[in-house]
Design an enzyme around this catalytic site. Sequence first.
Site, PDB file in Angstrom:
ATOM      1  N   LEU A  92     -48.308  29.610  42.026  1.00  0.00           N
ATOM      2  CA  LEU A  92     -49.540  30.211  42.515  1.00  0.00           C
ATOM      3  C   LEU A  92     -49.252  30.846  43.864  1.00  0.00           C
ATOM      4  O   LEU A  92     -48.454  30.319  44.647  1.00  0.00           O
ATOM      5  CB  LEU A  92     -50.645  29.153  42.680  1.00  0.00           C
ATOM      6  CG  LEU A  92     -51.179  28.482  41.405  1.00  0.00           C
ATOM      7  CD1 LEU A  92     -52.225  27.428  41.775  1.00  0.00           C
ATOM      8  CD2 LEU A  92     -51.767  29.503  40.450  1.00  0.00           C
ATOM      9  N   ASP A  93     -49.904  31.970  44.143  1.00  0.00           N
ATOM     10  CA  ASP A  93     -49.742  32.603  45.449  1.00  0.00           C
ATOM     11  C   ASP A  93     -50.181  31.636  46.542  1.00  0.00           C
ATOM     12  O   ASP A  93     -51.002  30.745  46.314  1.00  0.00           O
ATOM     13  CB  ASP A  93     -50.573  33.885  45.533  1.00  0.00           C
ATOM     14  CG  ASP A  93     -50.153  34.906  44.483  1.00  0.00           C
ATOM     15  OD1 ASP A  93     -48.999  34.848  44.032  1.00  0.00           O
ATOM     16  OD2 ASP A  93     -51.001  35.751  44.122  1.00  0.00           O
ATOM     17  N   LYS A  94     -49.665  31.849  47.726  1.00  0.00           N
ATOM     18  CA  LYS A  94     -50.012  30.990  48.859  1.00  0.00           C
ATOM     19  C   LYS A  94     -51.522  30.944  49.083  1.00  0.00           C
ATOM     20  O   LYS A  94     -52.080  29.896  49.386  1.00  0.00           O
ATOM     21  CB  LYS A  94     -49.304  31.507  50.123  1.00  0.00           C
ATOM     22  CG  LYS A  94     -49.547  30.666  51.363  1.00  0.00           C
ATOM     23  CD  LYS A  94     -48.764  31.214  52.547  1.00  0.00           C
ATOM     24  CE  LYS A  94     -48.990  30.362  53.799  1.00  0.00           C
ATOM     25  NZ  LYS A  94     -48.210  30.877  54.958  1.00  0.00           N
ATOM     26  N   THR A 107     -53.854  31.362  46.875  1.00  0.00           N
ATOM     27  CA  THR A 107     -54.585  30.948  45.674  1.00  0.00           C
ATOM     28  C   THR A 107     -54.574  29.431  45.541  1.00  0.00           C
ATOM     29  O   THR A 107     -53.556  28.790  45.790  1.00  0.00           O
ATOM     30  CB  THR A 107     -53.954  31.572  44.417  1.00  0.00           C
ATOM     31  OG1 THR A 107     -53.906  32.991  44.578  1.00  0.00           O
ATOM     32  CG2 THR A 107     -54.758  31.241  43.176  1.00  0.00           C
ATOM     33  N   ARG A 143     -54.465  40.116  41.229  1.00  0.00           N
ATOM     34  CA  ARG A 143     -54.785  40.821  42.465  1.00  0.00           C
ATOM     35  C   ARG A 143     -54.509  42.322  42.327  1.00  0.00           C
ATOM     36  O   ARG A 143     -55.306  43.163  42.768  1.00  0.00           O
ATOM     37  CB  ARG A 143     -53.980  40.211  43.616  1.00  0.00           C
ATOM     38  CG  ARG A 143     -54.292  38.741  43.843  1.00  0.00           C
ATOM     39  CD  ARG A 143     -53.254  38.040  44.697  1.00  0.00           C
ATOM     40  NE  ARG A 143     -53.144  38.630  46.019  1.00  0.00           N
ATOM     41  CZ  ARG A 143     -52.271  38.228  46.931  1.00  0.00           C
ATOM     42  NH1 ARG A 143     -51.423  37.251  46.656  1.00  0.00           N
ATOM     43  NH2 ARG A 143     -52.230  38.813  48.113  1.00  0.00           N
TER      44      ARG A 143
END
Length: 339
Positions: A171-173, A175, A272
């Site tokens: 997961l993105d930082k 998110t 995104r």
Amino acid sequence: MRLPTPVLRYPPPSASKPLQTKSNVRKNALYRLHELQVTNPSQPLFALIAEELLDLSRSMARKAVRAALVSVDGSVCKDPTHIPSLGASIRCDFRQGIDKHYQLTRFAPLEEELPFSVLYCDEDIVVIDKKAGVLSAPTQQGERGAVSEYLRRWLRAQGDKRPFTGYIHRLDKETSGCLCFSRSRRAQKMLAVQFAKHGARRRYRCIVVGGPLQNRDTLTGRIGRAADGRRAVVADRVAGKKAITHFEVIQRFAHASELKVRLETGRTHQIRIHMAHIGCPIVGEPIYGKPHDKGQRAPRMMLHANQLNLEHPITGRNMHFTADLPDEFVAFRSGLSAS
């Protein structure tokens, strides 16, 4: 004349007793419940119990106190240098050993320090609800503080002396939400195949600026590098990788919309990039939107991985995990005006 062969009779194996060495006797005597009375109030706690109990070294006495195995007058004391008063009652519970409890205490992170909550854990996988603002894994630049590091500390605190945390997806930082790790290489290989073949299903909730024209749609723009070097939807089939995102509008506000999103592929920043490409960047988006615009100001990026479905890599059981919407997500949504 032949003499009969003598029959040698030995005691049955069950009748034989284990060899009782001096070290075994001392060990058995140490690992039990001890109750002491303080007669010398000038000594620190660790030194006092090391002096009173045979074969307990001063270093092991320190570990016992730090592992919360020693209580003074009915209260657990974790300070080895504490000086008990004259006549104080000391209780040392070593029945389950000392070193194991010390290791658990040493590696156990405080609950408020953990950047995640555990949704599920067994000997093969662990699924967590990651908080926003923390990396899933260390970066190539050496940035530390990733959730995987905290997870290994948590697993050590559960008794796993050499925890393995295999990356399956990320997961993105910015998110939050469901994130799965394997606890063995075998499970990692099985899960990697499952995610690569889109067998695992990942669902997200997000709030975007404005709103899509359709209430339900599928985005299929290929993702690659644009001329400025940033990831974007590109027309070049060679440079771009296939990316499929399904979304559905849950509710519309005056200047924003809440969506349900399902990933069919798992490209970096896929949701995104696709949302920004159709003119609806995620609120709080730091890269693909305009975070300084009034419509995008938020305490964090409003993207949350709320559901994860997968087959257990060893048992094959279908498993479903849900991560509740974070408080800041709910609070921000409550502050949006109706359309």
